[in-house]
Write a protein that holds these residues in place. Structure first.
Motif, PDB file in Angstrom:
ATOM      1  N   GLY A  17      42.121 -49.763   3.413  1.00 36.06           N
ATOM      2  CA  GLY A  17      41.414 -49.062   2.301  1.00 36.06           C
ATOM      3  C   GLY A  17      40.353 -50.170   1.932  1.00 36.06           C
ATOM      4  N   PRO A  18      39.698 -49.500   0.970  1.00 31.73           N
ATOM      5  CA  PRO A  18      38.257 -50.059   0.735  1.00 31.73           C
ATOM      6  C   PRO A  18      38.343 -51.443  -0.059  1.00 31.73           C
ATOM      7  CG  PRO A  18      38.747 -48.287  -0.811  1.00 31.73           C
ATOM      8  CD  PRO A  18      39.873 -48.405   0.102  1.00 31.73           C
ATOM      9  N   LEU A  19      39.232 -51.883  -0.634  1.00 35.19           N
ATOM     10  CA  LEU A  19      39.402 -53.050  -1.619  1.00 35.19           C
ATOM     11  C   LEU A  19      40.510 -53.896  -1.138  1.00 35.19           C
ATOM     12  CD1 LEU A  19      38.243 -51.967  -4.929  1.00 35.19           C
ATOM     13  CD2 LEU A  19      37.120 -53.842  -3.625  1.00 35.19           C
ATOM     14  N   VAL A  20      40.336 -55.116  -1.611  1.00 41.50           N
ATOM     15  CA  VAL A  20      41.277 -56.209  -1.140  1.00 41.50           C
ATOM     16  C   VAL A  20      42.581 -56.070  -1.833  1.00 41.50           C
ATOM     17  CG1 VAL A  20      41.702 -58.646  -1.622  1.00 41.50           C
ATOM     18  CG2 VAL A  20      39.409 -57.847  -0.672  1.00 41.50           C
ATOM     19  N   GLY A  21      43.741 -56.165  -1.351  1.00 41.53           N
ATOM     20  CA  GLY A  21      44.949 -56.210  -1.785  1.00 41.53           C
ATOM     21  C   GLY A  21      45.280 -55.415  -2.622  1.00 41.53           C
ATOM     22  N   TRP A 110      31.136 -53.999   3.047  1.00 38.73           N
ATOM     23  CA  TRP A 110      30.359 -54.939   2.237  1.00 38.73           C
ATOM     24  C   TRP A 110      31.149 -55.901   1.655  1.00 38.73           C
ATOM     25  CZ3 TRP A 110      24.925 -55.037   1.237  1.00 38.73           C
ATOM     26  CH2 TRP A 110      24.288 -53.947   1.752  1.00 38.73           C
ATOM     27  N   HIS A 111      30.675 -57.002   1.195  1.00 39.83           N
ATOM     28  CA  HIS A 111      31.542 -57.965   0.385  1.00 39.83           C
ATOM     29  C   HIS A 111      30.662 -58.491  -0.675  1.00 39.83           C
ATOM     30  CE1 HIS A 111      29.836 -60.854   3.130  1.00 39.83           C
ATOM     31  NE2 HIS A 111      29.749 -61.634   2.182  1.00 39.83           N
ATOM     32  N   ILE A 112      30.903 -58.947  -1.872  1.00 42.34           N
ATOM     33  CA  ILE A 112      30.351 -59.756  -2.821  1.00 42.34           C
ATOM     34  C   ILE A 112      31.320 -61.182  -2.989  1.00 42.34           C
ATOM     35  CG2 ILE A 112      29.160 -57.832  -3.899  1.00 42.34           C
ATOM     36  CD1 ILE A 112      31.142 -57.996  -6.215  1.00 42.34           C
ATOM     37  N   VAL A 113      30.604 -62.070  -3.345  1.00 32.55           N
ATOM     38  CA  VAL A 113      31.194 -63.368  -3.635  1.00 32.55           C
ATOM     39  C   VAL A 113      30.556 -63.678  -5.181  1.00 32.55           C
ATOM     40  CG1 VAL A 113      31.600 -65.717  -3.165  1.00 32.55           C
ATOM     41  CG2 VAL A 113      31.318 -63.981  -1.293  1.00 32.55           C
ATOM     42  N   LEU A 114      31.443 -63.959  -6.072  1.00 28.48           N
ATOM     43  CA  LEU A 114      31.134 -64.387  -7.311  1.00 28.48           C
ATOM     44  C   LEU A 114      31.497 -65.858  -7.305  1.00 28.48           C
ATOM     45  CD1 LEU A 114      32.489 -61.302  -9.436  1.00 28.48           C
ATOM     46  CD2 LEU A 114      30.223 -61.987  -9.130  1.00 28.48           C
ATOM     47  N   THR A 115      30.455 -66.721  -7.553  1.00 24.64           N
ATOM     48  CA  THR A 115      30.910 -68.014  -7.618  1.00 24.64           C
ATOM     49  C   THR A 115      30.731 -68.536  -9.227  1.00 24.64           C
ATOM     50  OG1 THR A 115      29.700 -68.616  -5.709  1.00 24.64           O
ATOM     51  CG2 THR A 115      29.951 -70.492  -7.092  1.00 24.64           C
ATOM     52  N   GLU A 126      36.114 -63.229  -3.955  1.00 20.22           N
ATOM     53  CA  GLU A 126      35.450 -62.528  -3.095  1.00 20.22           C
ATOM     54  C   GLU A 126      35.938 -61.018  -3.149  1.00 20.22           C
ATOM     55  OE1 GLU A 126      34.401 -64.329   0.444  1.00 20.22           O
ATOM     56  OE2 GLU A 126      34.537 -62.341   1.647  1.00 20.22           O
ATOM     57  N   ILE A 127      35.329 -60.031  -3.160  1.00 15.02           N
ATOM     58  CA  ILE A 127      35.722 -58.527  -3.180  1.00 15.02           C
ATOM     59  C   ILE A 127      35.176 -58.050  -1.845  1.00 15.02           C
ATOM     60  CG2 ILE A 127      35.727 -56.440  -4.330  1.00 15.02           C
ATOM     61  CD1 ILE A 127      35.367 -57.978  -6.827  1.00 15.02           C
ATOM     62  N   GLU A 128      36.016 -57.303  -0.934  1.00 16.80           N
ATOM     63  CA  GLU A 128      35.669 -56.616   0.423  1.00 16.80           C
ATOM     64  C   GLU A 128      35.712 -55.262  -0.300  1.00 16.80           C
ATOM     65  OE1 GLU A 128      35.023 -58.278   3.253  1.00 16.80           O
ATOM     66  OE2 GLU A 128      36.110 -60.244   3.140  1.00 16.80           O
ATOM     67  N   PHE A 129      34.829 -54.445   0.666  1.00 15.23           N
ATOM     68  CA  PHE A 129      34.866 -52.958   0.118  1.00 15.23           C
ATOM     69  C   PHE A 129      34.091 -52.166   1.246  1.00 15.23           C
ATOM     70  CE2 PHE A 129      30.680 -52.668  -1.877  1.00 15.23           C
ATOM     71  CZ  PHE A 129      30.639 -54.184  -2.265  1.00 15.23           C
TER      72      PHE A 129
END
Ligand SMILES: [Cu+2]
Length: 131
Positions: A17-21, A110-115, A126-129
């Motif tokens: 699927g498109p998102l983590v977990g 894609w992924h985004i990382v929020l620090t 981190e979120i993968e989609f």
């Protein structure tokens, strides 16, 4: 040692699927300090326009976190490039934040990382989609 495991996890996620977990709009930071819950599903993001997403930031006990300095990064690992823009994160108060200037330029993984930085410490969510 960790790299093959991380790759295997990524492949499983991409296949399932498109998102983590099991929590599609959110992510727990790597060291478990913070949790991010997004206002919208990144997997539904349109390709092309500038986008804004709000998120709620809590600590591990679920208490909203105000006053954090949050930066955003990300990109497409398979293509070897980062985000096409330099999005910013604004604090809205009451543990809420807004990502502005986010843009996705092509379909794919894609992924985004929020620090997140607070007096309690720094951690990354981190979120993968897939778009
Ligand atoms: Cu790309």
């Amino acid at each position: 040692m960790l790299k093959p495991i991380a790759t295997a996890i990524f492949v499983l996620l991409a296949a399932s699927g498109p998102l983590v977990g099991a929590e599609p709009l959110g992510a727990t930071s790597v060291d478990g300090r913070y949790r991010v819950v997004l206002s919208g599903d990144l997997a539904d993001a349109p390709i092309g326009p500038f986008l804004e997403y709000d998120f709620a930031l809590t600590d591990a006990r679920g208490v909203r976190v105000d006053g954090a300095v949050v930066t955003i990064d990300g990109g497409m690992r398979h293509h070897g490039h980062g985000l096409p823009t330099t999005p910013q994160v604004e604090a809205l108060g009451d543990g809420r934040y807004r990502i502005v200037g986010l843009r996705f330029s092509m379909p794919g993984a894609w992924h985004i990382v929020l620090t997140v930085r607070t007096e309690e410490g720094m951690d990354r969510a981190e979120i993968e989609f897939v778009l």
